[in-house]
Design an enzyme around this catalytic site. Structure first.
Site, short mmCIF file in Angstrom:
data_model
loop_
_atom_site.label_atom_id
_atom_site.label_comp_id
_atom_site.label_asym_id
_atom_site.label_seq_id
_atom_site.Cartn_x
_atom_site.Cartn_y
_atom_site.Cartn_z
N LYS A 87 -12.96 -2.06 0.35
CA LYS A 87 -12.27 -0.77 -0.28
C LYS A 87 -12.57 -0.72 -1.77
CE LYS A 87 -7.33 -0.83 2.24
NZ LYS A 87 -7.54 -2.01 3.32
N SER A 106 0.26 -1.12 0.27
CA SER A 106 0.14 -0.14 0.07
C SER A 106 1.32 1.02 0.03
CB SER A 106 -0.67 0.07 1.16
OG SER A 106 -0.20 -0.10 2.77
N HIS A 155 -5.83 -4.71 -1.80
CA HIS A 155 -5.83 -3.32 -2.52
C HIS A 155 -5.21 -3.43 -3.93
CE1 HIS A 155 -4.37 0.15 0.29
NE2 HIS A 155 -4.18 -0.46 0.95
C1 LIG Z 1 -6.81 -2.69 4.41
C2 LIG Z 1 -6.16 -3.97 4.65
C3 LIG Z 1 -6.76 -4.94 5.28
C4 LIG Z 1 -7.63 -4.64 6.13
O1 LIG Z 1 -9.10 -4.88 5.83
P1 LIG Z 1 -11.10 -4.17 6.57
O2 LIG Z 1 -11.99 -4.89 6.07
O3 LIG Z 1 -10.84 -2.90 5.99
O4 LIG Z 1 -10.47 -4.64 7.80
C5 LIG Z 1 -6.06 -6.16 4.87
N1 LIG Z 1 -4.86 -6.65 4.48
C6 LIG Z 1 -4.19 -4.68 3.52
C7 LIG Z 1 -3.85 -5.72 2.88
C8 LIG Z 1 -4.65 -3.79 3.84
O5 LIG Z 1 -5.04 -3.03 2.94
#
Ligand SMILES: *Cc1c(COP(=O)(O)O)cnc(C)c1O
Length: 396
Positions: A242, A183, A211
């Site tokens: 996301k 990220s 992502h």
């Molecule tokens: C955002 C993210 C998470 C967490 O996801 P949520 O559903 O918001 O708990 C886990 N792993 C990665 C790589 C992320 O970017």
């Protein structure tokens, strides 16, 4: 007792603030979309949400959520194995498996829970988890909860992964785990090479597509699509929070025996509430949209190419990226904060990141592109970067 503890916390909080690491929250008073209204009154262009497909405010998803609110009520008030599963949850699990070309899916309240609950039920002392050094916090926490032996390889470094795999030959089972997109840089895990090494050294592979799902690959199926390795990883985790609408919800999808065991033993699944029907129904609708058309992916990919090409032409130092994340490198912590503050004055909302979120002397501004952006938005952002870049002597 609390007096002493209060004192301790107040000092710690002060230390955080003095180190310049205090996380302040900006308050939004509009839906999450390309243009947001913030509580200080301004309307700004949003380049720091994970709203990659612009679905956070999508009318069809809102409608699907409302329909389920009316027909199925507000909440489930139960964990899945007691009284917390509707047909909607089962349908959504099937849709996710079809989307990723996997056998079965298990839903969680968030991907943080999916990652937190995936390792401990599957692996034990005799086994090995081989994890990329830049993996998400939830993977790190999940690995900590598991008794398997831990190995770490440098970010996307295939020589290092191979070394770790050689050492891990003494273990019973081996699981390589990686984020699909990292990220902070926006780089992708080299899945083709990871799978080749897994096959050579008899290991399984897990990828976290948070992502990358919806974003990466021609039709948005994630890094397994980008590297043409669909169906070749044992475990995929991902989020509905996301690109996929941005509400809440996580999942693990993969081999059916793995998912079967998680349903029996994964603690965040067994001891936590089910996602609400409205979220499940909107999720179903969302995957139906994804099956029908790739217009959103096409637009996102066009936007990303446009933005990165222009920014490079202008002379910014951009990290190589195959995702919708564009890291504009500034290398200096203070500069990254000043730059973001100046951009905000120009109506562009982005975040500057610096140590310890990124390595020392690797400070940057992270721009997140979205299918919600129109070319005018991108141009406005590029022009603001140019103006501030000149003002702060980043551009000649
Ligand atoms: C955002 C993210 C998470 C967490 O996801 P949520 O559903 O918001 O708990 C886990 N792993 C990665 C790589 C992320 O970017």
């Amino acid at each position: 007792m609390y007096d002493k503890f209060q004192n301790f916390l107040q000092k710690e909080l002060q230390n955080i603030e003095e180190a310049g690491l205090y996380k302040k929250e900006r308050i939004i008073e509009s839906p999450q979309t390309a243009e947001i209204k913030v509580s200080t009154g301004e309307t700004v262009l949003n380049f720091c949400a994970n709203n990659y497909l612009g679905l956070s405010n999508n009318p069809e998803l809102i409608e699907a959520a409302k329909e389920a609110l009316d027909n199925r009520g507000f909440g489930m008030s139960s964990v899945r194995f007691i009284c917390g599963t509707q047909d909607l949850h089962k349908t959504l699990e099937r849709k996710i498996a079809d989307y990723f070309g996997t056998e079965d899916t298990i839903l969680y309240a968030a991907c943080f829970d999916a990652n937190g609950g995936v390792f401990e039920p599957l692996l034990s002392e005799e086994d090995a988890i081989i994890s990329d050094s830049l993996n998400h916090a939830s993977i790190i926490d999940g690995v900590r909860l598991c008794k398997a032996e831990r190995y770490r390889y440098q970010n996307a470094d295939m020589n290092d992964l191979e070394e770790q795999l050689k050492i891990a030959q003494k273990n019973r089972f081996r699981l390589i785990v990686t984020d699909g997109v990292f990220s902070m840089d926006g780089n992708v895990a080299p899945m083709d090479k990871i799978i080749a090494l897994a096959s050579k050294y008899d290991a399984m592979v897990m990828v976290d597509e948070c992502h990358s799902a919806g974003v990466v690959g021609k039709t948005g199926r994630g890094v397994t699509e980008l590297f043409n390795v669909r169906g070749k990883v044992e475990i995929i985790t991902g989020t509905l929070g996301k690109a996929f609408g941005g509400a809440i919800g996580g999942f693990t999808t993969g081999k059916k025996e793995i998912i079967g065991m998680l349903r029996q033993r994964s603690r965040p699944y067994l001891f936590s509430n089910s996602i609400p029907p409205s979220i499940a129904n909107a999720g179903i609708k969302m995957f139906e949209m994804m099956d029908k058309t790739t217009v959103l992916q096409d637009k996102l990919h066009r936007n990303t190419d446009y933005f990165m090409t222009k920014m490079k032409e202008i002379g910014f130092d951009i990290k190589p990226s195959k995702s919708a994340i564009c890291a504009v490198m500034l290398y200096d912590a203070k500069l990254s904060q000043d730059f973001a503050a100046e951009l905000l004055k120009e109506g562009i909302y982005v975040i500057g990141f610096y140590f310890p979120v990124v390595p020392k002397d690797q400070a940057r501004i992270r721009v997140q592109l979205s299918a919600a952006h129109e070319i005018e938005h991108l141009d406005k952002c590029i022009n603001a970067f140019t103006k501030v870049g000149k003002k702060l002597n980043v551009l000649k």
